[in-house]
Design a protein around this motif. Structure first.
Motif, PDB file in Angstrom:
ATOM      1  N   ALA A 146     -52.252 -11.722  25.537  1.00  0.00           N
ATOM      2  CA  ALA A 146     -53.602 -12.266  25.627  1.00  0.00           C
ATOM      3  C   ALA A 146     -53.478 -13.785  25.624  1.00  0.00           C
ATOM      4  O   ALA A 146     -53.331 -14.403  24.574  1.00  0.00           O
ATOM      5  N   GLY A 147     -53.491 -14.367  26.813  1.00  0.00           N
ATOM      6  CA  GLY A 147     -53.285 -15.810  26.915  1.00  0.00           C
ATOM      7  C   GLY A 147     -51.853 -16.134  26.544  1.00  0.00           C
ATOM      8  O   GLY A 147     -50.916 -15.625  27.156  1.00  0.00           O
ATOM      9  N   SER A 148     -51.679 -16.952  25.530  1.00  0.00           N
ATOM     10  CA  SER A 148     -50.325 -17.304  25.095  1.00  0.00           C
ATOM     11  C   SER A 148     -49.873 -16.457  23.911  1.00  0.00           C
ATOM     12  O   SER A 148     -48.780 -16.657  23.388  1.00  0.00           O
ATOM     13  N   LEU A 149     -50.710 -15.515  23.464  1.00  0.00           N
ATOM     14  CA  LEU A 149     -50.386 -14.676  22.313  1.00  0.00           C
ATOM     15  C   LEU A 149     -49.926 -13.296  22.753  1.00  0.00           C
ATOM     16  O   LEU A 149     -50.397 -12.760  23.754  1.00  0.00           O
ATOM     17  N   PHE A 150     -49.029 -12.727  21.976  1.00  0.00           N
ATOM     18  CA  PHE A 150     -48.695 -11.315  22.099  1.00  0.00           C
ATOM     19  C   PHE A 150     -49.395 -10.603  20.951  1.00  0.00           C
ATOM     20  O   PHE A 150     -49.266 -11.011  19.792  1.00  0.00           O
ATOM     21  N   LEU A 151     -50.141  -9.557  21.255  1.00  0.00           N
ATOM     22  CA  LEU A 151     -50.848  -8.790  20.236  1.00  0.00           C
ATOM     23  C   LEU A 151     -50.250  -7.388  20.158  1.00  0.00           C
ATOM     24  O   LEU A 151     -50.139  -6.693  21.160  1.00  0.00           O
ATOM     25  N   VAL A 152     -49.869  -6.999  18.951  1.00  0.00           N
ATOM     26  CA  VAL A 152     -49.255  -5.692  18.712  1.00  0.00           C
ATOM     27  C   VAL A 152     -50.264  -4.842  17.945  1.00  0.00           C
ATOM     28  O   VAL A 152     -50.771  -5.278  16.908  1.00  0.00           O
ATOM     29  N   PRO A 153     -50.599  -3.644  18.436  1.00  0.00           N
ATOM     30  CA  PRO A 153     -51.538  -2.776  17.707  1.00  0.00           C
ATOM     31  C   PRO A 153     -51.031  -2.466  16.296  1.00  0.00           C
ATOM     32  O   PRO A 153     -49.823  -2.427  16.044  1.00  0.00           O
ATOM     33  N   ASP A 154     -51.974  -2.245  15.378  1.00  0.00           N
ATOM     34  CA  ASP A 154     -51.640  -1.994  13.971  1.00  0.00           C
ATOM     35  C   ASP A 154     -50.586  -0.911  13.789  1.00  0.00           C
ATOM     36  O   ASP A 154     -49.610  -1.106  13.068  1.00  0.00           O
ATOM     37  N   ALA A 155     -50.778   0.243  14.409  1.00  0.00           N
ATOM     38  CA  ALA A 155     -49.858   1.366  14.208  1.00  0.00           C
ATOM     39  C   ALA A 155     -48.449   1.014  14.660  1.00  0.00           C
ATOM     40  O   ALA A 155     -47.467   1.306  13.959  1.00  0.00           O
TER      41      ALA A 155
END
Length: 94
Positions: A70-79
């Protein structure tokens, strides 16, 4: 918490199941972990966690964690993040 053999409910990791407890109190993005949050939790650099997301062919590191960019971020789902943290901690104990 291990899944009971007599029930069909899935084995879901929760932040309260960890010993020692997780350091993160408030998420930056609800229901997701950022690279920096995971790195802080494990005591490693964010580059190390980034290599587990994207891989690094010169060192033959294969991707082992799924994330959304997401843009410059990597987002990892909670699980996925909780499972990764648990695997990392177990690997360090051995």
């Amino acid at each position: 918490m291990p899944k009971s053999l007599t029930t069909s409910e899935p084995n879901v990791l929760r932040p309260e199941d960890f010993d020692p407890p997780l350091k993160r109190k408030e998420p930056i993005v609800p229901y997701y972990w950022t690279l920096d949050e995971i790195a802080t939790e494990l005591g490693v650099t964010s580059r190390r966690v980034g290599y587990d997301i994207t891989g690094y062919p010169p060192r033959k590191i294969q991707p082992s964690l799924k994330a959304y960019k997401a843009g410059s971020l990597f987002l990892v789902p909670d699980a996925d993040a909780l499972a990764y943290i648990q695997r990392f901690r177990e690997r360090k104990k051995s």
